[in-house]
Design a protein around this motif. Structure first.
Motif, PDB file in Angstrom:
ATOM      1  N   VAL A 160      -3.274   6.155   9.387  1.00  0.00           N
ATOM      2  CA  VAL A 160      -2.410   5.924   8.232  1.00  0.00           C
ATOM      3  C   VAL A 160      -1.622   4.627   8.410  1.00  0.00           C
ATOM      4  O   VAL A 160      -1.623   3.754   7.541  1.00  0.00           O
ATOM      5  N   PHE A 210       7.332   2.206   4.791  1.00  0.00           N
ATOM      6  CA  PHE A 210       6.762   1.786   6.071  1.00  0.00           C
ATOM      7  C   PHE A 210       7.056   0.308   6.294  1.00  0.00           C
ATOM      8  O   PHE A 210       7.152  -0.477   5.350  1.00  0.00           O
ATOM      9  N   TRP A 224      -3.771   1.581   8.121  1.00  0.00           N
ATOM     10  CA  TRP A 224      -4.210   1.312   6.753  1.00  0.00           C
ATOM     11  C   TRP A 224      -3.113   0.674   5.901  1.00  0.00           C
ATOM     12  O   TRP A 224      -3.414  -0.025   4.946  1.00  0.00           O
ATOM     13  N   VAL A 225      -1.876   0.987   6.194  1.00  0.00           N
ATOM     14  CA  VAL A 225      -0.823   0.489   5.302  1.00  0.00           C
ATOM     15  C   VAL A 225      -0.108  -0.746   5.837  1.00  0.00           C
ATOM     16  O   VAL A 225       0.385  -1.555   5.060  1.00  0.00           O
ATOM     17  N   VAL A 262       0.865  -1.188   0.000  1.00  0.00           N
ATOM     18  CA  VAL A 262       0.000   0.000   0.000  1.00  0.00           C
ATOM     19  C   VAL A 262       0.899   1.234   0.000  1.00  0.00           C
ATOM     20  O   VAL A 262       1.958   1.256   0.620  1.00  0.00           O
ATOM     21  N   ARG A 263       0.458   2.271  -0.720  1.00  0.00           N
ATOM     22  CA  ARG A 263       1.281   3.470  -0.890  1.00  0.00           C
ATOM     23  C   ARG A 263       0.806   4.584   0.021  1.00  0.00           C
ATOM     24  O   ARG A 263      -0.399   4.785   0.185  1.00  0.00           O
ATOM     25  N   VAL A 264       1.758   5.336   0.552  1.00  0.00           N
ATOM     26  CA  VAL A 264       1.435   6.519   1.353  1.00  0.00           C
ATOM     27  C   VAL A 264       1.889   7.753   0.576  1.00  0.00           C
ATOM     28  O   VAL A 264       3.047   7.835   0.136  1.00  0.00           O
ATOM     29  N   VAL A 271      -2.961   5.572   0.385  1.00  0.00           N
ATOM     30  CA  VAL A 271      -3.442   6.309   1.551  1.00  0.00           C
ATOM     31  C   VAL A 271      -2.840   7.713   1.484  1.00  0.00           C
ATOM     32  O   VAL A 271      -1.610   7.858   1.415  1.00  0.00           O
ATOM     33  N   VAL A 272      -3.701   8.708   1.451  1.00  0.00           N
ATOM     34  CA  VAL A 272      -3.224  10.101   1.413  1.00  0.00           C
ATOM     35  C   VAL A 272      -3.264  10.651   2.835  1.00  0.00           C
ATOM     36  O   VAL A 272      -4.255  10.494   3.545  1.00  0.00           O
ATOM     37  N   ARG A 273      -2.196  11.287   3.241  1.00  0.00           N
ATOM     38  CA  ARG A 273      -2.135  11.851   4.606  1.00  0.00           C
ATOM     39  C   ARG A 273      -1.966  13.355   4.540  1.00  0.00           C
ATOM     40  O   ARG A 273      -1.456  13.871   3.557  1.00  0.00           O
ATOM     41  N   GLY A 310      -7.280  10.359   2.898  1.00  0.00           N
ATOM     42  CA  GLY A 310      -8.247   9.273   2.782  1.00  0.00           C
ATOM     43  C   GLY A 310      -7.578   8.061   2.155  1.00  0.00           C
ATOM     44  O   GLY A 310      -6.376   8.081   1.870  1.00  0.00           O
ATOM     45  N   ARG A 311      -8.374   7.042   1.913  1.00  0.00           N
ATOM     46  CA  ARG A 311      -7.862   5.821   1.306  1.00  0.00           C
ATOM     47  C   ARG A 311      -8.500   5.667  -0.073  1.00  0.00           C
ATOM     48  O   ARG A 311      -9.718   5.799  -0.202  1.00  0.00           O
TER      49      ARG A 311
END
Lengths: 366, 366
Positions: free
Chosen positions: B4, B156, B7-8, A266-268, A364-366, A326-327
């Motif tokens: 966050v 992460f 979620w990841v 999953v990408r942040v 996932v955007v922070r 958000g996701r």
């Protein structure tokens, strides 16, 4: 099957509804690697990042002893060493290759074979001599229909012992961009990409790109070997003959933005304007549009296309996304000039071939 | 964890008793490839066949802008460009590298992470400048204990955002064979192997071989970063600190004889005298013996060892086997000069680290 074949080969099968990936499939995944998706950043894929699918073992071939025969329905059969082949006219083509089984592990139920997700692709500069010149020299007879290509790699598949062989319609074999390549990205082919010489058929899936090439045989009837007649068929049930797998359907891939989690991938991404980039290709016609969805296919926006670098090389694309926390499930899809468009949900076929559902990347955007 | 991180990243976990490999594990297997076992034939592994494990993404680094800092407990901090580093004394070492998680997917129950079977290994010629020279130039202070190495790769892991960092005891960092390498097999490092510069610590598992190196910091206390204190620990339960993973335990691998089945990778061998060959290595001391079993570990015979090419490079071995028709499980095991011997059955640890059970290869003789 005799005992030997039963001991080594299991029949083709479809995984059960909740069946995890087996050790057999995992062993294939550990051998046959994909393009790490961040390597979509390179116009030309560096060696070692390009996808690989080896049916049997990578053979050990001494280039000094290697010879290629051109035989069958020709008036002047040929036998050439590597120096003789390299003395012929040379051209370089940038070509995107994709495994016909790419995406198979995303099918439900999953056909049990090499379990690709999205990554079985790569683009290289292939240098060699056009096959058409060699065939002209050999003198193809009037009744010729197919050309069979034989590699040096040998093994079993579904109980059938074989040397890797593929047939190609004569009209395709005579295209001026079909190459006998001995260089990849300006260097001699690495062992795993078919050293010393492989076939390159731009636009076709990987099964046509015969590696470790040793024989070219012109046939007066359709080639009926395992890799054309049994494998690489689009079919729904085990007992139908199915249709042959040929050219690559259009596909776009997104270079995953931001940074990954080690395990989930999953990408942040930080909030704000994010540039989304990637590549798209088709073996049927140049890509004419790429669209991006940030809501898992609910809505789509057009991406900006870069120049098409060569007829059968992937085309870069980009678009901007104003990301708010958000996701998200990002999806991308391409359409080519022949009217093929990527589906969001994948149609199923029994061998898991020619899958081109729209890639998904969780962000996932922070 | 905040939203966050939740979620990841999932917490570390152990697969259920009959749980197949998950899509998350498969995605890692498709990215991080092993050595195809037939490539054990090469003394030096060609680029693209050497195993790879990338924690996050392969970063894009412009060599012209790259700089390495040497800082911390030193009297003269340094900042060097690539040309300056390459102008220093250069040496080449042949070194075998193995991922600390090699063999993890064979554990029962299986720790959920990169699911290696047997193939996470490779041997290359690494060229660069000794780290000790750079540290001498910088002037390590009397209180120094550890050296921390920082890569350019970020992501992460288990909920912790981080740039890849590993600490190494000062005494190891000062060994004269520890290199800052910018060439692999005589060519500039490929992107996936740490371009432009990586650390090479001969004898240690792969986690110590920091790629995309940008920082060297001398510490006056023990390094307490994630990759030393949380990851790469030998432990039985989640709540114990465990012991650090350091050097490679001895291991022998057999180059699978005969020809394979595509899916099962079971080998078919013709009856008669078969030469069995392979490689063996240890990070503790040179390999002193390799033994081969053709009855799944019931009995063992010694193999003949070839010369040790370099202190930390794999050593070739061979033996002959008079094969009569039937089905066999071949096993191989090595013992090193420090008294470590490979177990036939694997001891279990929670992270699946430093596994060196004897490889098995299924062979059908006809």
């Amino acid at each position: 099957m005799s005992t030997v074949e039963e001991w080594v080969s299991a029949p083709a099968r479809i995984a059960g509804p909740d069946e995890g990936v087996s050790i057999d499939e995992l062993r294939l995944a550990a051998r046959n690697h994909g393009l790490p998706l961040e390597a979509l950043r390179y116009d030309v894929t560096p060696a070692g990042l390009h996808y690989l699918l080896t049916h049997y073992d990578i053979p050990a071939i001494d280039p000094a002893g290697w010879r290629l025969t051109v035989s069958g329905a020709v008036t002047r059969p040929l036998s050439l060493g590597l120096d003789e082949l390299r003395a012929r006219p040379r051209v370089t083509h940038r070509v995107t290759l994709e495994c016909a089984g790419n995406g198979r592990a995303r099918l439900s139920p999953r056909p049990v074979s090499q379990p690709w997700l999205d990554e079985a692709v790569g683009t290289a500069e292939w240098t060699g001599t056009p096959l058409a010149g060699l065939l002209a020299e050999a003198g193809v007879t009037a009744g010729a229909v197919d050309v069979a290509f034989t590699g040096a790699d040998r093994g079993f598949e579904r109980g059938v012992e074989q040397t890797y062989q593929r047939g190609l319609p004569l009209a395709e074999a005579l295209r001026d961009d079909v190459l006998l390549a001995d260089e990849m990205n300006g260097l001699p082919l690495p062992p795993q990409h078919g050293a010393p010489v492989r076939l390159i058929v731009p636009g076709w899936y990987g099964m046509a790109q015969v590696k470790w090439l040793v024989g070219v045989e012109v046939l007066e009837s359709e080639f009926d070997g395992f890799q054309n007649v049994t494998a690489y068929r689009l079919k729904q049930s085990a007992d139908e003959p199915g249709e042959p797998v040929t050219r690559m359907l259009p596909k776009a891939l997104l270079q995953p933005p931001g940074v990954p989690d080690f395990q989930s991938r999953v990408r942040v991404v930080d909030r704000g304007v994010v540039e989304l980039t990637g590549r798209a290709w088709s073996g049927w016609a140049p890509v004419e549009s790429v669209e991006v969805s940030t809501d898992d296919g609910g809505s789509w926006r057009p991406a900006e296309l870069g120049p098409q670098p060569a007829p059968y090389a992937w085309r870069p694309w980009r678009c901007e996304w104003t990301a708010i926390p958000g996701r998200y499930e990002l999806r991308v899809r391409a359409r080519d000039g022949a009217g093929h468009e990527q589906p969001v949900d994948q149609a199923w076929n029994r061998q898991g071939m020619a899958n081109n559902h729209a890639q998904g990347v969780t962000v996932v955007v922070r």
